[in-house]
Design a protein around this motif. Sequence first.
Motif, PDB file in Angstrom:
ATOM      1  N   THR A   2     -38.272   0.659 -60.547  1.00 43.47           N
ATOM      2  CA  THR A   2     -37.162   0.198 -61.374  1.00 43.47           C
ATOM      3  C   THR A   2     -37.632  -0.918 -62.291  1.00 43.47           C
ATOM      4  N   VAL A   3     -36.813  -1.211 -63.293  1.00 45.91           N
ATOM      5  CA  VAL A   3     -37.129  -2.282 -64.230  1.00 45.91           C
ATOM      6  C   VAL A   3     -37.202  -3.616 -63.488  1.00 45.91           C
ATOM      7  N   GLU A   4     -36.296  -3.819 -62.543  1.00 48.37           N
ATOM      8  CA  GLU A   4     -36.298  -5.067 -61.779  1.00 48.37           C
ATOM      9  C   GLU A   4     -37.565  -5.221 -60.939  1.00 48.37           C
ATOM     10  N   GLN A   5     -37.998  -4.133 -60.317  1.00 50.71           N
ATOM     11  CA  GLN A   5     -39.228  -4.173 -59.521  1.00 50.71           C
ATOM     12  C   GLN A   5     -40.436  -4.459 -60.404  1.00 50.71           C
ATOM     13  N   PRO A  14     -36.807  -9.219 -67.054  1.00 48.06           N
ATOM     14  CA  PRO A  14     -36.526  -7.772 -67.087  1.00 48.06           C
ATOM     15  C   PRO A  14     -36.276  -7.207 -68.489  1.00 48.06           C
ATOM     16  N   ASP A  15     -35.836  -8.034 -69.433  1.00 47.90           N
ATOM     17  CA  ASP A  15     -35.616  -7.543 -70.794  1.00 47.90           C
ATOM     18  C   ASP A  15     -36.923  -7.211 -71.505  1.00 47.90           C
ATOM     19  N   LEU A  29     -39.503   5.500 -69.838  1.00 48.66           N
ATOM     20  CA  LEU A  29     -38.308   4.879 -69.292  1.00 48.66           C
ATOM     21  C   LEU A  29     -37.209   5.928 -69.226  1.00 48.66           C
ATOM     22  N   ASP A  32     -31.812   3.439 -68.187  1.00 56.87           N
ATOM     23  CA  ASP A  32     -32.032   2.022 -68.455  1.00 56.87           C
ATOM     24  C   ASP A  32     -32.746   1.317 -67.320  1.00 56.87           C
ATOM     25  N   GLU A  33     -33.078   2.052 -66.255  1.00 54.76           N
ATOM     26  CA  GLU A  33     -33.599   1.318 -65.104  1.00 54.76           C
ATOM     27  C   GLU A  33     -34.766   1.937 -64.360  1.00 54.76           C
ATOM     28  N   THR A  34     -35.218   3.112 -64.722  1.00 58.56           N
ATOM     29  CA  THR A  34     -36.291   3.760 -63.971  1.00 58.56           C
ATOM     30  C   THR A  34     -37.499   4.000 -64.863  1.00 58.56           C
TER      31      THR A  34
END
Length: 66
Positions: A2-5, A14-15, A29, A32-34
């Motif tokens: 994920t983007v957070e990871q 994260p941005d 991508l 929006d998150e993977t």
Amino acid sequence: MTVEQAAEYLKVHPDYIPVLVAKSDDLKLIGDETIIAKRDKTNVWLLGAIAVVLFFTFAVLPGIGG
């Protein structure tokens, strides 16, 4: 991943992760998150070419020669 990871692993905000993914030729991508790795499609063409060469070597050439 994920983007957070990815942001946690790289220790960036994260941005900034979508910018890094866009600069990379090997990452994509999803949503929006993977983040995933792109698959190389040239391997399929290489395997197909090898199969054709082997087919002609074992099936066609012996028939022509004799």
